[in-house]
Motif scaffolding. Sequence first.
Motif, PDB file in Angstrom:
ATOM      1  N   ALA A  72       0.837  -1.200   0.000  1.00  0.00           N
ATOM      2  CA  ALA A  72       0.000   0.000   0.000  1.00  0.00           C
ATOM      3  C   ALA A  72       0.875   1.255   0.000  1.00  0.00           C
ATOM      4  O   ALA A  72       0.592   2.223  -0.701  1.00  0.00           O
ATOM      5  N   PHE A  73       1.976   1.207   0.761  1.00  0.00           N
ATOM      6  CA  PHE A  73       2.831   2.398   0.810  1.00  0.00           C
ATOM      7  C   PHE A  73       3.568   2.592  -0.513  1.00  0.00           C
ATOM      8  O   PHE A  73       3.720   3.723  -0.987  1.00  0.00           O
ATOM      9  N   VAL A  74       4.001   1.492  -1.126  1.00  0.00           N
ATOM     10  CA  VAL A  74       4.639   1.592  -2.439  1.00  0.00           C
ATOM     11  C   VAL A  74       3.656   2.191  -3.441  1.00  0.00           C
ATOM     12  O   VAL A  74       4.019   3.058  -4.244  1.00  0.00           O
ATOM     13  N   LEU A  75       2.392   1.777  -3.360  1.00  0.00           N
ATOM     14  CA  LEU A  75       1.368   2.325  -4.245  1.00  0.00           C
ATOM     15  C   LEU A  75       1.254   3.843  -4.079  1.00  0.00           C
ATOM     16  O   LEU A  75       1.207   4.581  -5.054  1.00  0.00           O
ATOM     17  N   VAL A  76       1.259   4.269  -2.813  1.00  0.00           N
ATOM     18  CA  VAL A  76       1.170   5.715  -2.559  1.00  0.00           C
ATOM     19  C   VAL A  76       2.379   6.429  -3.162  1.00  0.00           C
ATOM     20  O   VAL A  76       2.238   7.459  -3.826  1.00  0.00           O
ATOM     21  N   LEU A  77       3.576   5.862  -2.976  1.00  0.00           N
ATOM     22  CA  LEU A  77       4.780   6.488  -3.534  1.00  0.00           C
ATOM     23  C   LEU A  77       4.714   6.531  -5.060  1.00  0.00           C
ATOM     24  O   LEU A  77       5.104   7.519  -5.680  1.00  0.00           O
ATOM     25  N   LEU A  78       4.216   5.440  -5.654  1.00  0.00           N
ATOM     26  CA  LEU A  78       4.111   5.388  -7.119  1.00  0.00           C
ATOM     27  C   LEU A  78       3.207   6.499  -7.643  1.00  0.00           C
ATOM     28  O   LEU A  78       3.530   7.147  -8.635  1.00  0.00           O
ATOM     29  N   THR A  79       2.072   6.735  -6.970  1.00  0.00           N
ATOM     30  CA  THR A  79       1.142   7.744  -7.482  1.00  0.00           C
ATOM     31  C   THR A  79       1.772   9.134  -7.475  1.00  0.00           C
ATOM     32  O   THR A  79       1.398   9.975  -8.271  1.00  0.00           O
ATOM     33  N   SER A  80       2.761   9.334  -6.588  1.00  0.00           N
ATOM     34  CA  SER A  80       3.376  10.671  -6.565  1.00  0.00           C
ATOM     35  C   SER A  80       4.245  10.893  -7.794  1.00  0.00           C
ATOM     36  O   SER A  80       4.640  12.012  -8.089  1.00  0.00           O
ATOM     37  N   MET A  81       4.560   9.826  -8.517  1.00  0.00           N
ATOM     38  CA  MET A  81       5.350   9.976  -9.741  1.00  0.00           C
ATOM     39  C   MET A  81       4.497  10.398 -10.932  1.00  0.00           C
ATOM     40  O   MET A  81       5.022  10.802 -11.967  1.00  0.00           O
ATOM     41  N   ILE A  82       3.180  10.225 -10.812  1.00  0.00           N
ATOM     42  CA  ILE A  82       2.305  10.501 -11.948  1.00  0.00           C
ATOM     43  C   ILE A  82       2.110  12.008 -12.094  1.00  0.00           C
ATOM     44  O   ILE A  82       1.662  12.660 -11.159  1.00  0.00           O
ATOM     45  N   PRO A  83       2.467  12.575 -13.246  1.00  0.00           N
ATOM     46  CA  PRO A  83       2.298  14.026 -13.388  1.00  0.00           C
ATOM     47  C   PRO A  83       0.815  14.393 -13.484  1.00  0.00           C
ATOM     48  O   PRO A  83       0.027  13.604 -14.013  1.00  0.00           O
ATOM     49  N   PRO A  84       0.444  15.564 -12.979  1.00  0.00           N
ATOM     50  CA  PRO A  84      -0.973  15.965 -13.006  1.00  0.00           C
ATOM     51  C   PRO A  84      -1.550  15.984 -14.422  1.00  0.00           C
ATOM     52  O   PRO A  84      -2.744  15.737 -14.584  1.00  0.00           O
ATOM     53  N   GLN A  85      -0.703  16.227 -15.415  1.00  0.00           N
ATOM     54  CA  GLN A  85      -1.200  16.274 -16.805  1.00  0.00           C
ATOM     55  C   GLN A  85      -1.818  14.943 -17.224  1.00  0.00           C
ATOM     56  O   GLN A  85      -2.764  14.898 -17.981  1.00  0.00           O
TER      57      GLN A  85
END
Lengths: 300, 276
Positions: B106-119
């Motif tokens: 779950a924490f890795v998932l949260v970290l991964l989403t921070s890599m996704i650019p808002p665009q």
Amino acid sequence: MPLVHTPSGGTRTRRALTGWAFAGPATVLVGTLSLLPAGWSFMFSRTDWNGFGPWDDIGWDNYAWLARNPGVHEAAGHTLVFAAMFVPASVLLGMGMAVALDRRIRFIGFYRMCVIVPFVVSGTVTGLLSTILFDPGFGRVNALLGRAGLPAQQFLRSPDQAMATLCVIALWAEIGFTSMIYLAALQDVPRRLLEAAALDGAGRWRTFWYITVPELRAVTVFVVFWQTLTAVQLFDLIHTATGGGPSGATTTLAYLLYDTAFPRMHYGRAAALSYLIFAMTLLLALVVVIRMRRTGKDIL
Amino acid sequence: MARRRLPFSRRHLLLMPLALLFVLPILQLVSSSFMSTDEITRSPPKLVPGRLDLGGYQRLFTETGIVHWFANTVLVSTVAVVSHLVLCSLAGYGFARLSFTGRAPAFVLVLLTSMIPPQLLLIPTYVMFARAGLTDTLAAAFLPWTASAFGIFLMRQFFLSLPVELEESAALDGCGTLRTFVYIALPLARPALVTLAVLTLISSWNDLLWPLVAIDADTHRTLQSGLAGFRGIHHTQWPELMAGNVVATAPLLAIFLLAQRQFVATVTGTVAPHGS
């Protein structure tokens, strides 16, 4: 390793329930609002959808369009040019200003506050304000140039100068944050190293170059990473300062994406474009992670 | 305690102009908002208005939707800040201190989403909200601001940095997990909470792209999207525009200056690596 707090008498199931009650809501929200749309975006990128009616699967056509469209190439070029000016300037100015602000003298708190204040002003307002300050006719910047005996410039109205002007404005807005990070890192440079260098007869510049700069390396990696993301994703400032103009000179990939999706409703193409930006971000992250492994410092 | 006065230094010659460079444009913004169009567009420009002209503010409040925009922005930012403080501190504590099945993924998932650019999220989120009939509503403006990967990460890092002994002794005394969190951990996390609140406030208050895309109706706009649209319609009405910029910036600036000390300390402490 995080130390683990065990609730009294908790069984495995109970612990899992407690844990998820804490971490679940935010994790689910963040996941739903980002992983789900991210997958969906990929689906859109393979269609010719324009917002209304059904869509057709057109395979990789949108990606082919990215590869051949001169507008996309130009926008990619503008993004790179902007980042190539903005990122090194952020490191040099951020470090330089942090060193200048790292001295216990009178009013130092006031100076530090002045530098960070533009960080609070929105990109929208900064852009609107810059159209007044950089106006070729009545702008303050040209008035200052005139007083210095220099000719007036077109700035945001000139295709040749608009990008550099935007970069100066973006630096004004962001550099306070960067210098605060460097300022904090300067406090962690071991005193004894600096003193040893002084004892060995190293001058101020040599000490800075051979002791301070290497000690700041981990922060510099972070600043490069952060400012590159900022440069790639810059939108608000461009939207209100130039609207991507004059004649497309400040249309970056992030701006082109907005322009493709919202006024023009080419959702499929825009989604493909968003994956191009994502790929650039991932590539960058990879480079930073590899660099970090090599320097042996971990910013997380 | 008597404060020793700090010394003067030659460095003031460098720092004074530097500080001016950052502050003068903001002063110009404020003073231009009190000028008439004639005075703003006169060359050479002036820093101090010759005559205090309140016309810009008057027309801003009577002819535009600024009152709606302001109220909407306050609502969006309030929801964003409160929701971030509650959800991200709960999740941060969970990831830092509780052991449960699925924590690591779950924490890795949260970290991964921070890599996704808002665009990447812009179009599908817009479509998702449109399908749910939420575009052009205030809910559309604040729903994406309820929690963030950054907030979870910031709170987790802070909880990890706290000594665990206090919480352990509370648990030994029979204090449950929730009570330990509320009465022991949260009060200690005040600096991180202030930082999270300030950063969430700044980014939700200043966001342009999402409200620009998700909201059309003038009465549902936020300050940023209202002002951005304002430029096209009232192209040369500088006094109104500058007055609007002042209204959009002043509250944020005031709050930031109040929280500044704690904010700067925590941001720099979280981001900059310690020890070497």
